[in-house]
Design a protein around this motif. Structure first.
Motif, PDB file in Angstrom:
ATOM      1  N   CYS A  59      66.500 -26.209 -37.986  1.00 14.88           N
ATOM      2  CA  CYS A  59      67.490 -25.031 -36.777  1.00 14.88           C
ATOM      3  C   CYS A  59      67.726 -23.974 -37.759  1.00 14.88           C
TER       4      CYS A  59
ATOM      5  N   ASP B 147      67.052 -31.503 -37.938  1.00 17.63           N
ATOM      6  CA  ASP B 147      67.968 -31.490 -36.860  1.00 17.63           C
ATOM      7  C   ASP B 147      68.860 -31.780 -37.111  1.00 17.63           C
TER       8      ASP B 147
ATOM      9  N   TRP C 116      66.619 -22.924 -31.766  1.00 18.01           N
ATOM     10  CA  TRP C 116      65.974 -24.407 -32.634  1.00 18.01           C
ATOM     11  C   TRP C 116      65.036 -24.348 -31.886  1.00 18.01           C
TER      12      TRP C 116
END
Length: 438
Positions: A143, A116, A153
């Motif tokens: 993600c 992320d 996500w």
């Protein structure tokens, strides 16, 4: 000339040896790969090389569409802090134009997992959060990026939201809380947030022992502010919570009926019974204990005071007046009165009104005492051959009988006060029950 040539040869030999040594050193000390790079490594390097995760992945005149969804796992409501804590999973998806590739050039690789912190993410936050110091709601999870640039996500999140609680009908109350999500810095022309088709999901919900989610809704709002011409979209989630209250019925409602019975039974004790004060004192103590329990269980609020608190406080007032009535009744029935009960008061009590109040026993006792006194007086007038000692004893008996008849009349009045107060308090409790249960 020969010396010059020898010097040139020496210098050239020295230089060639340095070059050879340097080449040897480079070959010997240079970085040697210990693993073979994969297609994923190559794709990551190609995508993230010079990638700026702080820049929105679209042209400034294009809008990034963010799709929002929520899966609720657990809820906790704190009445003292007026906050609702929601443990959930957030579903966010958007298109990143800078993360696109052709899978045929990378061995058919169609998806890529990225951390992320490596790529850009929309700054979707909870507007009415109760924790302003820690504004980052989401957990650090990867993600999933698809070859067309679509990013998914799904981080775990814990939201603490401020709620306007109304505890008027506690413990049978229903509360409504809102969760408002939106971009923190981008307007609607830059980031447009839309709800997904699933909305608020509850398949993974872990039930709360005190609250049930009876209704939920998710809708999109567009807000315009005086400062800016562009709209600011947000997603508003409405949660309606109902308190699970069977245990409260046993803890609070049932004792309330017992308190009412204790207060009313007090008026059916004999007027001379001192147990009236003991019973009223115990009832007042029970109510005070419940009031202390309420202070520990619910917050002290300037508005929306629970009706059950009003009911118990009203019962405490009633018990106070009942104690005063009991003192008056005991005083009337136990005090030795020298004056008779007024005729205007005694006549209704010995008539139909007294029978309606259930005073037949006290009326019969008063009548029997009066009849015995009348018979003694008649016999005193008819019989004249008693000696002086016998006359004195008979006069004493008549005098005592008169006092007994007088005392029974006042006991009759005390019992009548008890019955009238019982009827009044029964009607009062009926009104309180109706008012505080609606």
């Amino acid at each position: 000339m020969a010396n010059i040539l020898r010097l040139v040869v020496v210098v050239c030999g020295f230089c060639s040896s340095d070059v050879a040594f340097a080449g040897f050193t480079t070959r010997k000390l240079g970085p040697q790969p210990i693993w073979n790079s994969t297609v994923t490594d190559k794709l990551r390097q190609d995508l993230l090389l010079n990638y700026d995760k702080f820049a929105r992945p679209a042209q400034h005149y294009n809008t990034t569409k963010v799709v929002f969804g929520l899966t609720i796992r657990h809820i906790e409501l704190n009445e003292f802090k007026s906050t609702l804590v929601v443990h959930s999973w957030i579903r966010l998806s958007w298109k990143d134009e800078k993360l696109q590739w052709n899978s045929t050039n990378y061995g058919g690789l169609e998806t890529l997992n990225l951390a992320d912190h490596e790529i850009w993410q929309p700054d979707i936050f909870l507007y009415n959060s109760a924790t302003s110091s820690g504004i980052t709601h989401y957990g650090n999870v990867n993600c999933i990026v698809y070859e067309g640039g679509d990013v998914l996500w799904v981080p775990p999140a814990q939201f603490s939201v401020l709620c306007n609680l109304n505890l008027k009908y506690w413990p049978f109350d229903t509360q409504r809380c809102e969760m408002i999500f939106g971009s923190w810095t981008y307007n609607g022309d830059q980031i447009d947030i839309d709800p997904d088709n699933d909305g608020v999901k509850m398949e993974l919900l872990i039930e709360n022992s005190e609250w049930n989610i009876v209704d939920k809704s998710l809708k999109k709002n567009m807000k315009y502010y005086a400062c800016c011409p562009s709209p600011y979209p947000d997603i508003t989630i409405d949660l309606t919570l109902s308190r699970i209250s069977p245990s409260y019925k046993a803890l609070i409602v049932t004792p309330a009926f017992v308190v009412i019975i204790l207060v009313l039974v007090n008026f059916w004790l004999p007027p001379q019974a001192g147990e009236k004060l003991i019973l009223n004192g115990c009832t007042a103590l029970i109510i005070c204990l419940f009031m202390l329990y309420f202070t520990q269980k619910i917050p002290t609020m300037g508005t929306h005071t629970p009706l059950i608190v009003f009911f118990y406080s009203s019962c405490l007032y009633v018990v106070g007046f009942s104690i005063i009535t009991s003192v008056v009744v005991i005083w009337l029935s136990r005090t030795k009165h020298s004056s008779p009960l007024p005729w205007i008061v005694k006549q209704p009590l010995t008539g139909t009104f007294g029978k309606i109040l259930g005073l037949q026993t006290y009326i019969q006792q008063s009548s029997m005492t009066s009849h015995r006194v009348t018979a003694e007086e008649m016999r005193d007038h008819q019989v004249t051959d008693f000696d002086e000692n016998n006359s004195g004893d008979e006069h004493h008996i008549i005098k005592s009988s008169n006092k007994m008849s007088l005392q029974q009349d006042w006991i009759l009045l005390a019992a009548a006060i008890d019955r009238i107060t019982f009827c009044f308090f029964s009607f009062l409790f009926l009104i309180l029950t109706i008012v505080y249960s609606v």
